[in-house]
Design a protein around this motif. Sequence first.
Motif, PDB file in Angstrom:
ATOM      1  N   LEU A   3      61.026   4.039  22.419  1.00 61.93           N
ATOM      2  CA  LEU A   3      60.462   3.923  21.149  1.00 61.93           C
ATOM      3  C   LEU A   3      60.010   3.273  20.391  1.00 61.93           C
ATOM      4  O   LEU A   3      61.160   1.878  20.063  1.00 61.93           O
ATOM      5  CB  LEU A   3      61.046   4.887  19.865  1.00 61.93           C
ATOM      6  CG  LEU A   3      60.868   5.160  19.146  1.00 61.93           C
ATOM      7  CD1 LEU A   3      60.025   6.670  18.468  1.00 61.93           C
ATOM      8  CD2 LEU A   3      61.984   5.976  17.878  1.00 61.93           C
ATOM      9  N   VAL A   4      59.102   2.653  20.231  1.00 64.90           N
ATOM     10  CA  VAL A   4      58.331   1.894  19.583  1.00 64.90           C
ATOM     11  C   VAL A   4      57.948   1.933  18.555  1.00 64.90           C
ATOM     12  O   VAL A   4      56.836   2.984  17.957  1.00 64.90           O
ATOM     13  CB  VAL A   4      56.971   0.938  20.746  1.00 64.90           C
ATOM     14  CG1 VAL A   4      56.914  -0.111  20.464  1.00 64.90           C
ATOM     15  CG2 VAL A   4      57.580   0.499  21.779  1.00 64.90           C
ATOM     16  N   THR A  24      54.591   5.077  17.225  1.00 64.38           N
ATOM     17  CA  THR A  24      53.842   4.684  17.949  1.00 64.38           C
ATOM     18  C   THR A  24      54.008   6.068  18.653  1.00 64.38           C
ATOM     19  O   THR A  24      52.714   6.634  19.299  1.00 64.38           O
ATOM     20  CB  THR A  24      53.970   2.901  18.670  1.00 64.38           C
ATOM     21  OG1 THR A  24      54.974   3.785  19.363  1.00 64.38           O
ATOM     22  CG2 THR A  24      54.002   2.815  17.943  1.00 64.38           C
ATOM     23  N   SER A  25      55.014   7.226  18.283  1.00 64.77           N
ATOM     24  CA  SER A  25      55.046   7.940  19.396  1.00 64.77           C
ATOM     25  C   SER A  25      54.232   9.048  18.750  1.00 64.77           C
ATOM     26  O   SER A  25      54.123   9.725  18.987  1.00 64.77           O
ATOM     27  CB  SER A  25      56.524   8.691  19.749  1.00 64.77           C
ATOM     28  OG  SER A  25      56.996   8.973  18.524  1.00 64.77           O
ATOM     29  N   ASP A  26      54.207   9.339  17.393  1.00 60.15           N
ATOM     30  CA  ASP A  26      53.501   9.765  17.076  1.00 60.15           C
ATOM     31  C   ASP A  26      52.699   9.612  15.595  1.00 60.15           C
ATOM     32  O   ASP A  26      51.640  10.810  14.961  1.00 60.15           O
ATOM     33  CB  ASP A  26      54.244  11.209  15.791  1.00 60.15           C
ATOM     34  CG  ASP A  26      55.529  10.675  14.389  1.00 60.15           C
ATOM     35  OD1 ASP A  26      54.931   9.539  14.631  1.00 60.15           O
ATOM     36  OD2 ASP A  26      56.386  11.302  14.882  1.00 60.15           O
ATOM     37  N   GLY A  27      52.166   8.308  15.349  1.00 65.48           N
ATOM     38  CA  GLY A  27      51.358   7.892  14.370  1.00 65.48           C
ATOM     39  C   GLY A  27      51.465   8.390  13.445  1.00 65.48           C
ATOM     40  O   GLY A  27      50.929   7.522  12.386  1.00 65.48           O
ATOM     41  N   ARG A  28      52.791   7.992  12.498  1.00 63.19           N
ATOM     42  CA  ARG A  28      52.730   8.446  11.394  1.00 63.19           C
ATOM     43  C   ARG A  28      52.498   6.396  10.864  1.00 63.19           C
ATOM     44  O   ARG A  28      53.437   6.023  11.321  1.00 63.19           O
ATOM     45  CB  ARG A  28      54.213   8.417  11.054  1.00 63.19           C
ATOM     46  CG  ARG A  28      54.732   9.949  11.054  1.00 63.19           C
ATOM     47  CD  ARG A  28      55.876  10.471  10.769  1.00 63.19           C
ATOM     48  NE  ARG A  28      57.105   9.550  11.689  1.00 63.19           N
ATOM     49  CZ  ARG A  28      58.374   9.930  11.609  1.00 63.19           C
ATOM     50  NH1 ARG A  28      58.981  10.308  10.825  1.00 63.19           N
ATOM     51  NH2 ARG A  28      59.157   9.979  12.839  1.00 63.19           N
ATOM     52  N   VAL A  29      52.293   6.417   9.743  1.00 62.97           N
ATOM     53  CA  VAL A  29      52.130   5.051   9.487  1.00 62.97           C
ATOM     54  C   VAL A  29      53.388   5.514   7.611  1.00 62.97           C
ATOM     55  O   VAL A  29      52.393   6.456   7.177  1.00 62.97           O
ATOM     56  CB  VAL A  29      50.706   4.951   8.709  1.00 62.97           C
ATOM     57  CG1 VAL A  29      50.532   3.154   8.113  1.00 62.97           C
ATOM     58  CG2 VAL A  29      49.887   4.964  10.339  1.00 62.97           C
ATOM     59  N   LYS A  44      64.336   6.244   7.792  1.00 61.19           N
ATOM     60  CA  LYS A  44      63.776   7.626   7.621  1.00 61.19           C
ATOM     61  C   LYS A  44      63.319   8.004   8.897  1.00 61.19           C
ATOM     62  O   LYS A  44      63.722   8.918   9.065  1.00 61.19           O
ATOM     63  CB  LYS A  44      63.547   7.771   6.555  1.00 61.19           C
ATOM     64  CG  LYS A  44      62.880   9.060   6.496  1.00 61.19           C
ATOM     65  CD  LYS A  44      62.686   9.463   4.430  1.00 61.19           C
ATOM     66  CE  LYS A  44      62.637  10.801   4.408  1.00 61.19           C
ATOM     67  NZ  LYS A  44      63.579  11.868   5.159  1.00 61.19           N
ATOM     68  N   MET A  45      62.539   6.829   9.132  1.00 59.66           N
ATOM     69  CA  MET A  45      61.254   7.088  10.806  1.00 59.66           C
ATOM     70  C   MET A  45      62.346   7.038  12.031  1.00 59.66           C
ATOM     71  O   MET A  45      62.148   8.013  12.266  1.00 59.66           O
ATOM     72  CB  MET A  45      60.072   6.439  10.504  1.00 59.66           C
ATOM     73  CG  MET A  45      59.381   7.037   9.369  1.00 59.66           C
ATOM     74  SD  MET A  45      58.079   5.117   9.210  1.00 59.66           S
ATOM     75  CE  MET A  45      57.133   5.644  11.370  1.00 59.66           C
ATOM     76  N   GLY A  46      63.089   6.252  11.598  1.00 56.97           N
ATOM     77  CA  GLY A  46      64.617   6.233  13.091  1.00 56.97           C
ATOM     78  C   GLY A  46      65.772   6.985  12.955  1.00 56.97           C
ATOM     79  O   GLY A  46      66.004   8.066  14.149  1.00 56.97           O
ATOM     80  N   GLU A  47      65.641   7.808  12.212  1.00 57.79           N
ATOM     81  CA  GLU A  47      66.192   8.654  11.784  1.00 57.79           C
ATOM     82  C   GLU A  47      66.099  10.359  12.959  1.00 57.79           C
ATOM     83  O   GLU A  47      66.780  10.859  13.452  1.00 57.79           O
ATOM     84  CB  GLU A  47      66.706   9.960  10.421  1.00 57.79           C
ATOM     85  CG  GLU A  47      67.233   9.125   9.760  1.00 57.79           C
ATOM     86  CD  GLU A  47      67.701   9.620   8.216  1.00 57.79           C
ATOM     87  OE1 GLU A  47      67.255  10.235   7.784  1.00 57.79           O
ATOM     88  OE2 GLU A  47      68.622   8.658   7.374  1.00 57.79           O
TER      89      GLU A  47
END
Length: 96
Positions: A3-4, A24-29, A44-47
């Motif tokens: 996971l990057v 980078t796995s789902d493109g969320r910015v 939050k993203m890492g959760e």
Amino acid sequence: MSLVFTSVIKVDENNEWFIELTDTSDGRVEICKNMDEYKEKFEKMGEDYGGNVDEVKWSQDDNVPPYHVDEIRQAMAELQAEVEAKIGRPLMEENK
């Protein structure tokens, strides 16, 4: 697959810095205008992955002044020290 996240330092039209945080796995910015926002949005993203982010790739746009980069480095060092104190160990283990 590891996971990057990427963290890109940018400046806006007012020459204020912000960090563009990307999964980078789902493109969320997410756009982070200060280190508190960065910490909150990163966590939050890492959760979604149990908090297990393998790597953060940092970069900066060409037009980012060095003093903004220095400010962010200092804030990141303070954040790292805070996290290390909380977990009771260094985040980066030395290779032996």
